[in-house]
Design an enzyme around this catalytic site. Structure first.
Site, PDB file in Angstrom:
ATOM      1  N   SER A  16       0.888  -1.172   0.000  1.00  0.00           N
ATOM      2  CA  SER A  16       0.000   0.000   0.000  1.00  0.00           C
ATOM      3  C   SER A  16       0.919   1.212   0.000  1.00  0.00           C
ATOM      4  O   SER A  16       1.698   1.394   0.940  1.00  0.00           O
ATOM      5  CB  SER A  16      -0.882   0.027   1.257  1.00  0.00           C
ATOM      6  OG  SER A  16      -1.716  -1.107   1.274  1.00  0.00           O
ATOM      7  N   GLU A  17       0.838   2.015  -1.049  1.00  0.00           N
ATOM      8  CA  GLU A  17       1.861   3.050  -1.240  1.00  0.00           C
ATOM      9  C   GLU A  17       1.869   4.113  -0.147  1.00  0.00           C
ATOM     10  O   GLU A  17       2.847   4.835   0.001  1.00  0.00           O
ATOM     11  CB  GLU A  17       1.751   3.683  -2.636  1.00  0.00           C
ATOM     12  CG  GLU A  17       0.517   4.515  -2.900  1.00  0.00           C
ATOM     13  CD  GLU A  17      -0.613   3.699  -3.495  1.00  0.00           C
ATOM     14  OE1 GLU A  17      -0.625   2.465  -3.317  1.00  0.00           O
ATOM     15  OE2 GLU A  17      -1.503   4.303  -4.128  1.00  0.00           O
ATOM     16  N   ASN A  18       0.803   4.214   0.638  1.00  0.00           N
ATOM     17  CA  ASN A  18       0.823   5.175   1.743  1.00  0.00           C
ATOM     18  C   ASN A  18       1.717   4.716   2.886  1.00  0.00           C
ATOM     19  O   ASN A  18       2.041   5.515   3.771  1.00  0.00           O
ATOM     20  CB  ASN A  18      -0.599   5.408   2.270  1.00  0.00           C
ATOM     21  CG  ASN A  18      -1.203   4.139   2.828  1.00  0.00           C
ATOM     22  OD1 ASN A  18      -1.228   3.107   2.161  1.00  0.00           O
ATOM     23  ND2 ASN A  18      -1.679   4.192   4.056  1.00  0.00           N
ATOM     24  N   SER A  57       8.574   4.402   0.417  1.00  0.00           N
ATOM     25  CA  SER A  57       7.566   3.687  -0.357  1.00  0.00           C
ATOM     26  C   SER A  57       7.730   3.936  -1.855  1.00  0.00           C
ATOM     27  O   SER A  57       7.669   3.007  -2.666  1.00  0.00           O
ATOM     28  CB  SER A  57       6.171   4.145   0.099  1.00  0.00           C
ATOM     29  OG  SER A  57       5.176   3.489  -0.628  1.00  0.00           O
TER      30      SER A  57
END
Lengths: 230, 219
Positions: free
Chosen positions: B48-50, B91
């Site tokens: 999850s890129e967050n 990320s």
């Protein structure tokens, strides 16, 4: 050691109209909620705000205007620099209909590196992200360079007057331990502003966070606000 | 094919593209259905890129902590037992640096050069590209999973008309009609849903398809 702990009112009183503010958080997750709330209450205006998004029109527990969304709804912001603003539709309204708010959209990875560059003394970032897209027309894009046959965009570093950081556990020197996905932009923003104010969900004594577990050094933090439980 | 079956059919076919151990980033909507169709023995590492590498199963309502742990769509999420939480610079270094094997996302338009437009319809709404531009540039495989047409109009074009999310990035297009590989020569039709003929697929596509000599049924 200098006492860095100040009240939330003292924190927002430092921020003048027209200031440029970076705020950590991803859809409000990891934002310095109490400081932002106080800024909304005080009505500080003509702000330029830099962050991943503009919070959410509705928070996870039904809160109205979550994160910086309340600053938008109060018309306190004149310029947004962000990666995604769709969860606060008011941004689109003030930009496209009212024409009172300017918005610069930047790819998320580029924004993170531009802020990192601003805090790390670098003159810019070369990234392949955005090549061939409208990012090339952004005022933050200084042109294209080819390195070893591959094209990159040169993106400007970002720096702010203030950074508002949200930390789950912060000691009185300002060392921060983050919980869950709240690290997001807090890590780079803590390095890239003249004045860095961190809000602690839990304010603890120096030594309560093992040095190995400190993620942001207190050396980056100018002031600490005891936010209390979220 | 019934409208209600389309998304599941596409997701099931996309799942076959993933190998055990792949690091995968899923866009919102249809792509999130893909993990449910992974064959036995295939486990992927979801990002999850967050801020999560190794996203775990969705937390139950009582275990959810939305103030502290969310995915990139803002829903409650958490790291798996083997996972970890990271910051945004890490990320996207992970993404741009080529450490993500595949990203699966929807599209408004894809063209024969492998360029994708999926982030904005000018003048309509103000969303933002979020992490999509970085993901398209950084992931090794970019799989566009979408319905073949929108209200009968082709979405696979000679050249996109909407602003690009990224150019020359898509590796594969999977729809309810077919599987298309994006090659240097153009769009190669490699699998076809037996419910359709090649002529029907071509008629629903605004770019010229190169029919693979090894065309297989899609299942």
């Amino acid at each position: 050691m200098r006492n860095k702990v100040i009240s939330v009112e003292e924190a927002v009183n430092m921020i003048p109209d027209g200031a440029t503010i970076m705020y950590g958080g991803f859809l409000g997750c990891g934002s310095a909620h109490h400081i932002i709330e106080a800024l909304a209450k005080k009505g500080t205006k003509d702000l330029t705000i830099i962050g991943n998004d503009c919070g959410m029109a509705t928070g996870p527990n039904g809160e109205e205007f979550y994160g910086v969304a309340k600053l938008i709804h109060n018309h306190q912001v004149k310029h947004v620099i962000a990666t995604h603003v769709g969860m606060t539709p008011e941004v689109g309204t003030q930009n496209m209909v009212d024409k009172t708010l300017t918005v610069d959209l930047i790819p998320q990875g580029s924004l993170a590196e531009m802020i990192r560059a601003g805090g790390a003394g670098l003159g810019g970032v070369l990234t392949p992200t955005g090549v061939g897209t409208i990012v090339e027309d952004s005022p933050f894009c200084l042109g294209k360079q080819t390195i070893d046959g591959k094209e990159y965009l040169l993106m400007k570093p970002l720096h702010a007057d203030f950074a508002l950081i949200g930390g789950h556990m912060i000691d009185k020197f300002g060392n921060i331990w983050y919980k869950g996905t709240t690290r997001n932009f807090n890590i780079v923003m803590a390095t890239a502003a003249d004045v860095v104010i961190a809000e602690a969900d839990n304010l603890v004594e120096v030594g309560d966070i093992e040095p190995e577990n400190v993620v942001t050094s207190g050396a980056f933090i100018n002031y600490i606000v005891d936010g209390g439980k979220l | 094919m019934e409208k209600s079956e389309i998304k599941g059919f596409i997701a099931k076919r996309v799942a076959k593209e993933l190998k055990d151990g792949d690091v995968v980033n899923l866009g919102i909507g249809l792509p999130t259905l893909v993990p449910a169709y992974l064959p036995d023995g295939v486990h992927v590492i979801l990002q999850s890129e967050n801020g999560i590498i190794g996203t775990g199963p969705k937390p139950s309502a009582e275990n959810a902590e939305p103030k502290y742990k969310i995915d990139a769509g803002g829903s409650p999420a958490c790291a798996d037992t083997f996972g970890c939480y990271i910051d945004s610079a890490t990320s996207f270094g992970f993404i741009r640096g080529g450490h993500v094997n595949a990203t699966i996302l929807g599209g408004l338009e894809v063209d024969e050069e492998g360029s994708l437009s999926n982030w904005i319809i000018p003048g309509k709404k103000m969303p933002g590209m979020g992490g999509a531009m970085d993901l398209l540039v950084g992931a090794k495989e970019v799989i566009v999973a979408m319905e073949h047409t929108a209200k009968g109009n082709p979405k696979i074009l000679k050249k996109c008309t909407l602003p690009y999310t990224a150019v020359h990035c898509v590796t594969k297009i999977i729809t309810e009609m077919c599987v298309i590989n994006v090659t240097d020569k153009g769009l190669e039709l490699v699998e076809i849903n037996p419910e359709f003929t090649v002529e029907q697929v071509q008629a629903a596509t605004a770019a010229t398809l190169i029919v693979s000599p090894d065309l297989k049924p899609m299942c």
